[in-house]
Scaffold this active site. Structure first.
Site, PDB file in Angstrom:
ATOM      1  N   CYS A 115      31.401  66.934 -15.389  1.00 41.97           N
ATOM      2  CA  CYS A 115      31.514  68.212 -16.099  1.00 41.97           C
ATOM      3  C   CYS A 115      31.002  68.114 -17.540  1.00 41.97           C
ATOM      4  O   CYS A 115      29.795  68.041 -17.728  1.00 41.97           O
ATOM      5  CB  CYS A 115      32.939  68.745 -16.016  1.00 41.97           C
ATOM      6  SG  CYS A 115      33.030  70.528 -16.347  1.00 41.97           S
ATOM      7  N   HIS A 223      34.132  68.676 -10.200  1.00 36.62           N
ATOM      8  CA  HIS A 223      35.238  67.765 -10.519  1.00 36.62           C
ATOM      9  C   HIS A 223      35.660  66.953  -9.288  1.00 36.62           C
ATOM     10  O   HIS A 223      36.644  67.275  -8.622  1.00 36.62           O
ATOM     11  CB  HIS A 223      36.433  68.556 -11.063  1.00 36.62           C
ATOM     12  CG  HIS A 223      36.238  69.050 -12.455  1.00 36.62           C
ATOM     13  ND1 HIS A 223      36.655  68.345 -13.561  1.00 36.62           N
ATOM     14  CD2 HIS A 223      35.638  70.165 -12.918  1.00 36.62           C
ATOM     15  CE1 HIS A 223      36.339  69.012 -14.657  1.00 36.62           C
ATOM     16  NE2 HIS A 223      35.715  70.115 -14.283  1.00 36.62           N
ATOM     17  N   GLU A 225      37.048  64.122  -9.324  1.00 37.14           N
ATOM     18  CA  GLU A 225      38.276  63.354  -9.602  1.00 37.14           C
ATOM     19  C   GLU A 225      39.529  64.062  -9.088  1.00 37.14           C
ATOM     20  O   GLU A 225      40.571  63.425  -8.882  1.00 37.14           O
ATOM     21  CB  GLU A 225      38.405  63.091 -11.109  1.00 37.14           C
ATOM     22  CG  GLU A 225      38.949  64.220 -11.960  1.00 37.14           C
ATOM     23  CD  GLU A 225      38.003  65.388 -12.170  1.00 37.14           C
ATOM     24  OE1 GLU A 225      38.440  66.434 -12.710  1.00 37.14           O
ATOM     25  OE2 GLU A 225      36.823  65.284 -11.782  1.00 37.14           O
TER      26      GLU A 225
END
Length: 251
Positions: A115, A223, A225
Site C-alpha cells: 500500500c 493488503h 497481510e
C-alpha cells in the site's frame, strides 16, 4: 554481522509517526508485525525526527516490510502538485523509507512493499503518483467504506489480472484473483526498472517487481497481510518473502 546459516532472519517493519492523543508516537499495525513474524523476527523501525542511517540498519537486517499507512507520501518527492486540503502526511516516515528503500534494493536486501510502501517504492525509484484516483475519469473508487467494520473494509473488492512471464507467474499465482482495496492514491508514471505484475480492471497498477535488482523486490497496492494465512495468494507472497529473507540471512 550477518546471521549465521540456519538462524531466524531479522525483519525490519517500517513505523509511522502520528499523534496518539497528545503524544507523538511511532506506530505500526499488529497485522504487519504478525505477517513479518512469518518471515522472521520483526523489528520495528521508528520514524524519527533525525534520519536513521540506512547502511547501519542494513548491516543488521535480512529483509524489510514497508507497511501501509493512513498518510501519503509528500508530493514534492515526485514533483507533484500540492496535496488537497486535509491530506495526511508523515514527514518522518518519508525521511526513513525513501532512502532506506533505495539502499536496501542496491544492497540486495529483500523488500516487500504494501500500500503506502508500494507507493514509496515507485517514488523512491523516480516514479509519480495519482493523488486522488477516484476523481480521475475511467478509474474505480479504490477507497474502503469509511464507516464499515474492518471485516467489510478488508473484504475482496475487485479482480486483479496477472501479467504474463513475471514474478507472479513464477510464484504460481492464478491468472486473476480478488483483492481488497483501501487506498486513494496509486501509481501514475511507473519508475524505471519496475515491472508491472498485476493490473486492476480500470488499468491501475496493482503490483510490481524489479527483475534486474540484486535481491527480492515486490510491491502490492492491496493488503495481503490481512489474515494472510487464510488467503492462498497472500500466503504465497509471504512464503516467497520468507524464502528470500532466509536465503539472504544464510549468506
Amino acid at each position: 554481522m550477518k546471521q549465521a546459516p540456519g538462524k531466524t532472519p531479522l525483519i525490519g517493519v517500517t513505523a509511522c509517526r502520528q499523534m496518539l492523543g497528545n503524544t507523538p508516537s511511532h506506530t505500526v499495525g499488529d497485522k504487519y508485525v504478525e505477517a513479518a513474524a512469518f518471515a522472521g523476527v520483526p523489528l520495528i523501525l521508528p520514524a524519527r525526527d533525525e534520519a536513521l542511517d540506512p547502511q547501519r540498519l542494513l548491516e543488521r537486517l535480512d529483509g524489510i516490510l514497508f507497511t501501509g499507512s493512513p498518510s501519503n507520501v509528500e508530493p514534492h518527492h515526485y514533483n507533484g502538485a500540492p496535496s488537497a486540503e486535509g491530506t495526511r502526511h508523515d514527514v518522518q516516515r518519508d525521511r526513513l523509507t525513501l532512502p532506506l528503500l533505495r539502499a536496501a534494493i542496491a544492497a540486495g536486501v529483500p523488500v516487500l512493499c504494501i500500500c503506502r510502501g508500494f507507493q514509496e517504492l515507485n517514488v523512491a525509484l523516480g516514479g509519480t503518483l495519482h493523488q486522488r484516483v477516484h476523481e480521475l475519469p475511467g478509474y474505480l473508487d479504490h477507497r474502503e467504506p469509511q464507516n464499515a467494520p474492518l471485516e467489510e473494509q478488508y473484504s475482496p473488492r475487485h479482480l486483479v489480472t496477472v501479467e504474463p512471464d513475471g514474478q507472479f507467474q513464477r510464484l504460481g499465482l492464478p491468472r486473476s484473483f480478488m483483492v481488497n482495496s483501501l487506498h486513494g492514491q496509486g501509481i501514475d508514471r511507473l519508475a524505471e526498472g519496475l515491472r508491472v505484475e498485476a493490473l486492476a480492471p480500470d488499468g491501475l497498477i496493482e503490483a510490481v517487481s524489479m527483475e534486474d535488482a540484486p535481491g527480492f523486490v515486490l510491491g502490492v497496492q492491496w493488503h495481503p497481510e490481512w489474515r494472510y494465512a487464510d488467503n492462498p495468494v497472500s500466503l504465497r507472497l509471504f512464503q516467497a518473502f520468507r524464502a528470500a529473507c532466509q536465503d539472504y540471512a544464510g549468506k
